[in-house]
Design a protein around this motif. Sequence first.
Motif, PDB file in Angstrom:
ATOM      1  N   ASN A  52       0.806  -1.222   0.000  1.00  0.00           N
ATOM      2  CA  ASN A  52       0.000   0.000   0.000  1.00  0.00           C
ATOM      3  C   ASN A  52       0.845   1.281   0.000  1.00  0.00           C
ATOM      4  OD1 ASN A  52      -2.442   1.389  -0.019  1.00  0.00           O
ATOM      5  ND2 ASN A  52      -2.574   1.449   2.217  1.00  0.00           N
ATOM      6  N   GLY A  53       1.932   1.270  -0.777  1.00  0.00           N
ATOM      7  CA  GLY A  53       2.751   2.473  -0.930  1.00  0.00           C
ATOM      8  C   GLY A  53       3.661   2.808   0.237  1.00  0.00           C
ATOM      9  N   ALA A  54       3.788   1.928   1.216  1.00  0.00           N
ATOM     10  CA  ALA A  54       4.577   2.233   2.415  1.00  0.00           C
ATOM     11  C   ALA A  54       6.069   1.941   2.200  1.00  0.00           C
ATOM     12  CB  ALA A  54       4.045   1.465   3.612  1.00  0.00           C
ATOM     13  N   ILE A  55       6.629   2.527   1.158  1.00  0.00           N
ATOM     14  CA  ILE A  55       8.054   2.426   0.867  1.00  0.00           C
ATOM     15  C   ILE A  55       8.590   3.846   0.937  1.00  0.00           C
ATOM     16  CG2 ILE A  55       9.781   1.736  -0.834  1.00  0.00           C
ATOM     17  CD1 ILE A  55       7.507  -0.079  -2.011  1.00  0.00           C
ATOM     18  N   PHE A  56       9.626   4.031   1.755  1.00  0.00           N
ATOM     19  CA  PHE A  56      10.089   5.382   2.050  1.00  0.00           C
ATOM     20  C   PHE A  56      11.563   5.548   1.699  1.00  0.00           C
ATOM     21  CE2 PHE A  56       6.845   3.994   5.086  1.00  0.00           C
ATOM     22  CZ  PHE A  56       5.840   4.896   4.790  1.00  0.00           C
ATOM     23  N   GLU A  57      11.899   6.731   1.225  1.00  0.00           N
ATOM     24  CA  GLU A  57      13.301   7.058   0.937  1.00  0.00           C
ATOM     25  C   GLU A  57      14.070   7.081   2.252  1.00  0.00           C
ATOM     26  OE1 GLU A  57      14.732   7.558  -2.121  1.00  0.00           O
ATOM     27  OE2 GLU A  57      12.783   6.973  -2.950  1.00  0.00           O
ATOM     28  N   SER A  58      15.310   6.574   2.215  1.00  0.00           N
ATOM     29  CA  SER A  58      16.130   6.549   3.417  1.00  0.00           C
ATOM     30  C   SER A  58      17.592   6.415   3.025  1.00  0.00           C
ATOM     31  CB  SER A  58      15.732   5.364   4.301  1.00  0.00           C
ATOM     32  OG  SER A  58      16.596   5.260   5.406  1.00  0.00           O
ATOM     33  N   ASP A  59      18.468   7.033   3.817  1.00  0.00           N
ATOM     34  CA  ASP A  59      19.895   6.871   3.554  1.00  0.00           C
ATOM     35  C   ASP A  59      20.481   5.730   4.380  1.00  0.00           C
ATOM     36  OD1 ASP A  59      19.889   8.015   6.044  1.00  0.00           O
ATOM     37  OD2 ASP A  59      21.144   9.739   5.516  1.00  0.00           O
ATOM     38  N   THR A  60      19.615   4.949   5.038  1.00  0.00           N
ATOM     39  CA  THR A  60      20.053   3.792   5.817  1.00  0.00           C
ATOM     40  C   THR A  60      20.583   2.723   4.879  1.00  0.00           C
ATOM     41  OG1 THR A  60      18.377   4.215   7.493  1.00  0.00           O
ATOM     42  CG2 THR A  60      19.275   1.989   7.413  1.00  0.00           C
TER      43      THR A  60
END
Length: 184
Positions: A52-60
């Motif tokens: 449901n679109g719960a993918i987030f940008e991260s520098d991890t």
Amino acid sequence: MSDELKGHYEKIISLLGEDVTRDGLLDTPKRAAKAMQFLTAGYNLSLDDVVNGAIFESDTDEMVVVQDIEFYSLCEHHVLPFIGRCHIAYLPDNKVLGLSKFARIVDMYARRLQIQEGLTKQIAEAVQQVTNAKGVGVIMEGKHMCMMMRGVQKQNSSMVTSVMLGDLRDSQATRDEFLRLIGK
């Protein structure tokens, strides 16, 4: 709920020698059909529905581990339950997945007729697909009622399966980190 499914349960119960009109069994076919629909609800979901679109940008870029995700499934050979815990690790590549989505992915695939080996692979490939991670590892520990309640009847037996993709497959040190983090 499907009246056809309810009718099949009535027939099965009758073929076992029971009287489906007896008080304790009057609503059993309906309840069994409803339970089976719930236990196999994964057929009605897609990976897009669950994530449901719960993918987030991260520098991890360090390993992320979600462990002890409970699962309940039905073996495709006997339609008996197998239950256990799932541990997932991934190495993000500029994207992280919302925490609850790991459990939802596990549930989506577990709520289908399965074998544990296939379930492990499906979960690993799904996490890889949605995160495009540098590596994914999935370890599942399961207890199978088909081995405990029938057949060899071994009460303390369990099964462990694993799938390692990308850096978790290629790097022993990365795989060892995953195992150490989940206490294995």
